[in-house]
Motif scaffolding. Structure first.
Motif, PDB file in Angstrom:
ATOM      1  N   PRO A  71       1.812  -2.483   0.680  1.00  0.00           N
ATOM      2  CA  PRO A  71       2.055  -1.094   1.101  1.00  0.00           C
ATOM      3  C   PRO A  71       3.227  -0.949   2.060  1.00  0.00           C
ATOM      4  CG  PRO A  71       0.066  -1.964   2.139  1.00  0.00           C
ATOM      5  CD  PRO A  71       0.483  -2.959   1.118  1.00  0.00           C
ATOM      6  N   TRP A  72       3.569  -2.030   2.783  1.00  0.00           N
ATOM      7  CA  TRP A  72       4.663  -1.956   3.771  1.00  0.00           C
ATOM      8  C   TRP A  72       6.015  -1.710   3.113  1.00  0.00           C
ATOM      9  CZ3 TRP A  72       1.291  -6.027   3.058  1.00  0.00           C
ATOM     10  CH2 TRP A  72       1.767  -7.078   2.280  1.00  0.00           C
ATOM     11  N   ASP A  73       6.093  -1.921   1.792  1.00  0.00           N
ATOM     12  CA  ASP A  73       7.367  -1.681   1.109  1.00  0.00           C
ATOM     13  C   ASP A  73       7.568  -0.213   0.751  1.00  0.00           C
ATOM     14  OD1 ASP A  73       8.230  -4.237   1.192  1.00  0.00           O
ATOM     15  OD2 ASP A  73       7.619  -4.767  -0.843  1.00  0.00           O
ATOM     16  N   TYR A  74       6.562   0.615   1.015  1.00  0.00           N
ATOM     17  CA  TYR A  74       6.632   2.016   0.564  1.00  0.00           C
ATOM     18  C   TYR A  74       6.510   2.978   1.731  1.00  0.00           C
ATOM     19  CZ  TYR A  74       6.636  -0.361  -3.719  1.00  0.00           C
ATOM     20  OH  TYR A  74       7.024  -1.226  -4.707  1.00  0.00           O
ATOM     21  N   ASP A  75       7.074   4.160   1.534  1.00  0.00           N
ATOM     22  CA  ASP A  75       7.244   5.059   2.663  1.00  0.00           C
ATOM     23  C   ASP A  75       7.086   6.503   2.164  1.00  0.00           C
ATOM     24  OD1 ASP A  75       8.092   6.238   4.947  1.00  0.00           O
ATOM     25  OD2 ASP A  75       9.879   5.040   5.229  1.00  0.00           O
ATOM     26  N   VAL A  76       8.162   7.101   1.629  1.00  0.00           N
ATOM     27  CA  VAL A  76       8.037   8.420   0.990  1.00  0.00           C
ATOM     28  C   VAL A  76       7.940   8.174  -0.511  1.00  0.00           C
ATOM     29  CG1 VAL A  76       9.196  10.623   0.550  1.00  0.00           C
ATOM     30  CG2 VAL A  76       9.381   9.542   2.809  1.00  0.00           C
ATOM     31  N   ILE A  77       6.888   8.722  -1.130  1.00  0.00           N
ATOM     32  CA  ILE A  77       6.730   8.537  -2.588  1.00  0.00           C
ATOM     33  C   ILE A  77       6.779   9.912  -3.249  1.00  0.00           C
ATOM     34  CG2 ILE A  77       5.284   7.593  -4.428  1.00  0.00           C
ATOM     35  CD1 ILE A  77       4.033   5.695  -2.430  1.00  0.00           C
ATOM     36  N   VAL A  78       7.706  10.076  -4.185  1.00  0.00           N
ATOM     37  CA  VAL A  78       7.917  11.386  -4.824  1.00  0.00           C
ATOM     38  C   VAL A  78       7.324  11.328  -6.221  1.00  0.00           C
ATOM     39  CG1 VAL A  78       9.648  13.140  -5.346  1.00  0.00           C
ATOM     40  CG2 VAL A  78      10.102  11.463  -3.553  1.00  0.00           C
ATOM     41  N   THR A  79       6.435  12.256  -6.513  1.00  0.00           N
ATOM     42  CA  THR A  79       5.696  12.161  -7.782  1.00  0.00           C
ATOM     43  C   THR A  79       5.646  13.497  -8.516  1.00  0.00           C
ATOM     44  OG1 THR A  79       3.503  12.914  -7.064  1.00  0.00           O
ATOM     45  CG2 THR A  79       4.073  10.651  -6.521  1.00  0.00           C
ATOM     46  N   PRO A  80       5.458  13.445  -9.838  1.00  0.00           N
ATOM     47  CA  PRO A  80       5.074  14.669 -10.538  1.00  0.00           C
ATOM     48  C   PRO A  80       3.644  15.051 -10.132  1.00  0.00           C
ATOM     49  CG  PRO A  80       5.774  12.940 -12.083  1.00  0.00           C
ATOM     50  CD  PRO A  80       5.583  12.300 -10.742  1.00  0.00           C
ATOM     51  N   ASN A  81       3.187  16.172 -10.623  1.00  0.00           N
ATOM     52  CA  ASN A  81       1.938  16.763 -10.163  1.00  0.00           C
ATOM     53  C   ASN A  81       0.692  15.866 -10.334  1.00  0.00           C
ATOM     54  OD1 ASN A  81       0.135  18.696  -9.294  1.00  0.00           O
ATOM     55  ND2 ASN A  81       1.123  20.347 -10.400  1.00  0.00           N
ATOM     56  N   LEU A  82       0.445  15.427 -11.543  1.00  0.00           N
ATOM     57  CA  LEU A  82      -0.796  14.690 -11.799  1.00  0.00           C
ATOM     58  C   LEU A  82      -0.802  13.317 -11.118  1.00  0.00           C
ATOM     59  CD1 LEU A  82      -3.531  14.623 -13.280  1.00  0.00           C
ATOM     60  CD2 LEU A  82      -2.349  13.644 -15.232  1.00  0.00           C
ATOM     61  N   ASN A  83       0.305  12.579 -11.250  1.00  0.00           N
ATOM     62  CA  ASN A  83       0.379  11.268 -10.578  1.00  0.00           C
ATOM     63  C   ASN A  83       0.096  11.405  -9.086  1.00  0.00           C
ATOM     64  OD1 ASN A  83       1.193   9.965 -12.893  1.00  0.00           O
ATOM     65  ND2 ASN A  83       3.372  10.017 -12.392  1.00  0.00           N
ATOM     66  N   GLY A  84       0.664  12.447  -8.498  1.00  0.00           N
ATOM     67  CA  GLY A  84       0.534  12.643  -7.052  1.00  0.00           C
ATOM     68  C   GLY A  84      -0.896  12.927  -6.653  1.00  0.00           C
ATOM     69  N   ASP A  85      -1.608  13.623  -7.519  1.00  0.00           N
ATOM     70  CA  ASP A  85      -3.007  13.932  -7.251  1.00  0.00           C
ATOM     71  C   ASP A  85      -3.810  12.634  -7.192  1.00  0.00           C
ATOM     72  OD1 ASP A  85      -5.067  15.757  -6.837  1.00  0.00           O
ATOM     73  OD2 ASP A  85      -5.680  15.655  -8.923  1.00  0.00           O
ATOM     74  N   TYR A  86      -3.642  11.811  -8.207  1.00  0.00           N
ATOM     75  CA  TYR A  86      -4.371  10.533  -8.255  1.00  0.00           C
ATOM     76  C   TYR A  86      -3.960   9.626  -7.093  1.00  0.00           C
ATOM     77  CZ  TYR A  86      -5.456  11.588 -13.218  1.00  0.00           C
ATOM     78  OH  TYR A  86      -5.884  12.142 -14.379  1.00  0.00           O
ATOM     79  N   LEU A  87      -2.646   9.498  -6.930  1.00  0.00           N
ATOM     80  CA  LEU A  87      -2.147   8.525  -5.947  1.00  0.00           C
ATOM     81  C   LEU A  87      -2.594   8.872  -4.532  1.00  0.00           C
ATOM     82  CD1 LEU A  87      -0.242   5.963  -5.861  1.00  0.00           C
ATOM     83  CD2 LEU A  87       1.425   7.508  -4.845  1.00  0.00           C
TER      84      LEU A  87
END
Ligand code: NAP
Length: 418
Positions: free
Chosen positions: A292-308
């Motif tokens: 997780p330390w490699d990630y910071d701002v994650i930009v997603t479409p609608n459905l992926n973002g809901d799950y993630l």
């Protein structure tokens, strides 16, 4: 009074936030709207309002105060006005510019369309911003929980979430099936339900732009586009391509791509530059668990973002702690990521933290950053001192769970002491 605002009156002792030349002009006594919501909504929104009031008083003394304005949606609105989402509510949300909203029920597979989706679309709140960070003292399932500090930017208006769908056997579904067969030779059986997945360049780009601006403003290190573009090439594949276009055409001096890092910088991210990369959705899920330390701002479409965002929140201890802000260019509303948790409704045991933190996001959004920061600290310190609601306390042997009200009082006490 504005035409159309027939059944609710704005409070007389505050004034509205104005939107002038691309930014808010916030009076000292801004009218901020709130919607209690269904299920545990009334309990958690009332808790959040109390914490926000206390934080504003602590930071600004008598100089500033929130003037709350209740608007109605969900079952309370239906009871009072015969409609789950009265037009007056949308008008009021636009007048206030910003709203604190409790969760609203959406029946599954039947009944009304999601009120949340309708509000987001009507107010054009195109980005849903969901911070996921670890709070000391929270029993978290991830061994790397303390290294998780993500901001998920979920697109809010398109994708399969746009609500363009038809029931199997309906006249519309049969017509679409017939059209697909006639025009493209696609064979679908008549018992097929149909949903569309629109993803457009303009909507993707404004969302990506908001995320990149946020990353620059907040000094974030990485912006990752999450997508399933290997399979859905012209929707999610296009999403990531348009994302890179915005990054490289509009923010060139701030960003460096993963390819550039590898080819030009010997694999080391140059100081002061934001790394822009992308990850396929399934890989993204394992990445937030394993590194997780490699990630910071994650930009997603609608459905992926809901799950993630639910999955990421679970890693740090559950959605009882996850807030979100739905923002467009002018309007915004903040809400907890969780739903109405019907089994806890009216019992006074729900964790109000997500809604309290949503309120903190709202304060940051209007520029009251000091009060916002104070709330984040107070929630963290309260939990770290062993004071928590049952959803967290149940993971410990010797922690007595606090009620929603007791926890709220504990947060207020903590923030007064900071
Ligand atoms: P949910 O309401 O989020 O609840 C699922 C579970 O999460 C609860 O049973 C509880 O877990 C835990 N939980 C959620 N919020 C909590 C809190 N504040 N304090 C303590 N525990 C909490 O999800 P759902 O049951 O799938 O959805 C219920 C309704 O909410 C649906 O109608 C859905 O459409 C709606 N919803 C609305 C929104 C929104 O308004 N934005 C968002 C999501 C869902 P345990 O059972 O493990 O204790």
């Amino acid at each position: 009074m504005r035409p159309g605002l027939e059944r609710i009156k704005p409070p007389s002792d505050g004034s509205f936030i104005e939107y002038i030349d691309g930014s808010y002009k916030v009076p000292d006594k801004p009218i901020i709207a709130y919607i209690e919501g269904d299920g545990i909504g009334p309990e958690v929104t009332s808790s959040a309002r109390a914490v926000l009031d206390a934080a504003v008083e602590k930071v600004y003394g008598k100089a500033r105060r929130i003037v709350w304005w209740e608007l109605y949606a969900g079952y309370k609105a239906e009871k009072l006005f015969g409609s789950l989402l009265p037009e007056d509510t949308l008008t009021g949300m636009m007048m206030a510019k910003v709203t604190l909203k409790g969760p609203l029920e959406t029946p599954i597979g039947t009944g009304h369309r999601s009120l949340n989706v309708t509000i987001r679309q009507r107010l054009d709140l195109y980005s849903n911003i969901r911070p996921v960070k670890y709070f000391r003292g929270v029993p978290a399932p991830s061994r790397y929980a303390d290294k998780i500090n993500l901001i998920i930017f979920r697109e809010n208006t398109e994708d399969v979430y746009a609500g363009i769908e038809w029931q199997a056997g309906s006249r519309e579904a049969l017509k679409v099936i017939e059209f697909l067969h006639r025009e493209f030779g696609i064979e679908l059986t008549p018992d097929t339900g149909i949903g569309l997945k629109p993803i457009s360049e303009w909507r993707t780009k404004r969302h990506a732009r908001k995320a990149l601006r946020y990353a620059i403003k907040h000094g974030r290190r990485v912006v990752t586009f999450m997508h399933k573009g290997n399979i859905m090439k012209y929707t999610e594949g296009a999403f990531v391509n348009w994302g890179y276009e915005v990054a490289l055409n509009e923010f060139r001096e701030y960003v460096v791509t993963e390819k550039e890092v590898n080819e030009q910088y010997g694999g080391k991210q140059p100081e002061g530059k934001i790394l822009v990369n992308d990850r396929v959705a399934d890989n993204m899920f394992q990445q937030i668990i394993t590194r997780p330390w490699d990630y910071d701002v994650i930009v997603t479409p609608n459905l992926n973002g809901d799950y993630l965002s639910d999955a990421a929140s679970a890693l740090v201890g559950g959605i009882g702690l996850a807030p979100g802000l739905n923002a467009g260019d002018i309007y915004a509303f903040a809400e907890p990521v969780h739903g109405t948790a019907p089994k806890y409704a009216g019992k006074g045991v729900a964790n109000p933290s997500a809604t309290i933190l949503a309120g903190a996001m709202l304060l940051e959004h209007i520029g009251w950053v000091e009060a916002s920061n104070l709330i984040w600290r107070a929630v963290e310190e309260t939990i770290a001192s062993g004071k928590m609601t049952q959803d967290l306390a149940r993971h410990y042997e010797n922690v007595k769970p606090l009620s929603t009200k007791e926890f709220t009082e504990a947060v207020i006490e903590t923030l007064k002491s900071l």
